[in-house]
Design a protein around this motif. Structure first.
Motif, mmCIF file in Angstrom:
data_model
loop_
_atom_site.group_PDB
_atom_site.id
_atom_site.type_symbol
_atom_site.label_atom_id
_atom_site.label_comp_id
_atom_site.label_asym_id
_atom_site.label_seq_id
_atom_site.Cartn_x
_atom_site.Cartn_y
_atom_site.Cartn_z
ATOM 1 N N VAL A 103 85.575 4.955 -17.225
ATOM 2 C CA VAL A 103 84.339 4.422 -17.806
ATOM 3 C C VAL A 103 83.308 5.505 -18.075
ATOM 4 O O VAL A 103 82.145 5.224 -18.368
ATOM 5 N N GLY A 104 83.728 6.761 -17.990
ATOM 6 C CA GLY A 104 82.889 7.867 -18.417
ATOM 7 C C GLY A 104 81.552 7.926 -17.710
ATOM 8 O O GLY A 104 81.480 7.959 -16.478
ATOM 9 N N GLU A 105 80.485 7.905 -18.488
ATOM 10 C CA GLU A 105 79.128 8.078 -17.951
ATOM 11 C C GLU A 105 78.711 6.938 -17.014
ATOM 12 O O GLU A 105 77.747 7.085 -16.256
ATOM 13 N N TRP A 106 79.418 5.828 -17.068
ATOM 14 C CA TRP A 106 79.041 4.685 -16.230
ATOM 15 C C TRP A 106 79.701 4.717 -14.862
ATOM 16 O O TRP A 106 79.453 3.840 -14.024
ATOM 17 N N THR A 107 80.528 5.715 -14.589
ATOM 18 C CA THR A 107 81.218 5.813 -13.306
ATOM 19 C C THR A 107 80.216 5.834 -12.152
ATOM 20 O O THR A 107 79.294 6.649 -12.131
ATOM 21 N N GLY A 108 80.397 4.923 -11.205
ATOM 22 C CA GLY A 108 79.538 4.844 -10.029
ATOM 23 C C GLY A 108 78.232 4.110 -10.246
ATOM 24 O O GLY A 108 77.445 3.962 -9.309
ATOM 25 N N MET A 109 77.974 3.624 -11.468
ATOM 26 C CA MET A 109 76.711 2.943 -11.739
ATOM 27 C C MET A 109 76.725 1.515 -11.202
ATOM 28 O O MET A 109 77.763 0.850 -11.200
ATOM 29 N N PRO A 110 75.588 0.997 -10.756
ATOM 30 C CA PRO A 110 75.502 -0.407 -10.343
ATOM 31 C C PRO A 110 75.829 -1.344 -11.511
ATOM 32 O O PRO A 110 75.578 -1.023 -12.671
ATOM 33 N N PHE A 111 76.354 -2.501 -11.173
ATOM 34 C CA PHE A 111 76.742 -3.463 -12.205
ATOM 35 C C PHE A 111 75.595 -3.807 -13.143
ATOM 36 O O PHE A 111 75.784 -3.956 -14.352
ATOM 37 N N GLU A 112 74.370 -3.963 -12.567
ATOM 38 C CA GLU A 112 73.258 -4.373 -13.429
ATOM 39 C C GLU A 112 72.937 -3.312 -14.474
ATOM 40 O O GLU A 112 72.537 -3.636 -15.604
ATOM 41 N N GLU A 113 73.130 -2.045 -14.126
ATOM 42 C CA GLU A 113 72.927 -0.994 -15.117
ATOM 43 C C GLU A 113 74.027 -1.027 -16.173
ATOM 44 O O GLU A 113 73.778 -0.790 -17.355
#
Length: 203
Positions: free
Chosen positions: A86-96
């Motif tokens: 998921v590229g740049e979204w790796t580790g981001m909270p679901f809401e983000e």
């Protein structure tokens, strides 16, 4: 005939904190470790497993490990069984991530549209199919355990249904360490059980 037990990895720290994992090598939680142990006990009582393949990410390897130990098998790591990148979204909270979808509506509409800096769902489908074809080719008349991720589970379900790759994201995921069971005969993949999870009762 080949019997395929397609397992989603155990519960991870990113599952617990509601973050998008992708190819982040997130470890299992204590719950995930317990799930993997229970899965091994269940499979020991109900199956005779000949071969085990797993995504090379640690959460999949560690999920497979107790079962491999029981049956005296080595785990064969396959990078093609990894979760979608998921590229740049790796580790981001679901809401983000949800806000990110609104900025990239093509992700939900176009299977070939990639995550920012990552893969598309089509990329995931292609490499999952490649891994599955290799596993099938190598294991005639065997029972095989495959430990993968939510995305891979969806892709294999889509293949068995005969649906186009554009439908893969709409196929259901399954609970951590639950499994879908398939038979493959004369090249035809058929799902015979969905989300088997008796071992997770009262956990």
């Amino acid at each position: 005939m080949i019997r395929l037990l397609v397992v989603r990895h155990g519960h991870t720290v990113t599952n617990a904190t509601h973050r998008y994992t992708g190819q982040l090598d997130a470890p299992l939680t204590d719950e995930g470790v317990s799930q993997a142990a229970r899965l091994a006990t269940y499979l020991a009582a109900h199956e005779k497993i000949d071969k085990i393949y797993a995504s090379d990410l640690s959460r999949a390897i560690h999920t497979a490990a107790p079962t491999a130990a029981h049956f005296g098998l080595e785990i064969i790591p396959m990078p093609d069984l990894r979760e979608i990148d998921v590229g740049e979204w790796t580790g981001m909270p679901f809401e983000e991530v949800d806000r990110g979808y609104k900025a990239h509506p093509q992700l939900l509409e176009d299977v070939k549209y990639p995550y920012p800096g990552g893969e598309s769902f089509f990329d995931l489908f292609v490499r999952t199919e490649k891994a599955l074809q290799q596993i099938i080719a190598e294991n005639e008349d065997k029972t095989v355990m495959i430990v993968t991720h939510a995305g891979g589970v969806r892709c294999i379900s889509c293949m068995a249904a005969g649906d186009p790759d554009t439908m893969a994201r709409k196929h259901p995921a399954i609970a951590n360490t639950a499994m879908d069971i398939y038979h493959c005969e004369n090249g035809k993949l058929t799902q015979v059980a969905h989300e088997v999870k008796e071992h997770l009762q009262n956990l």
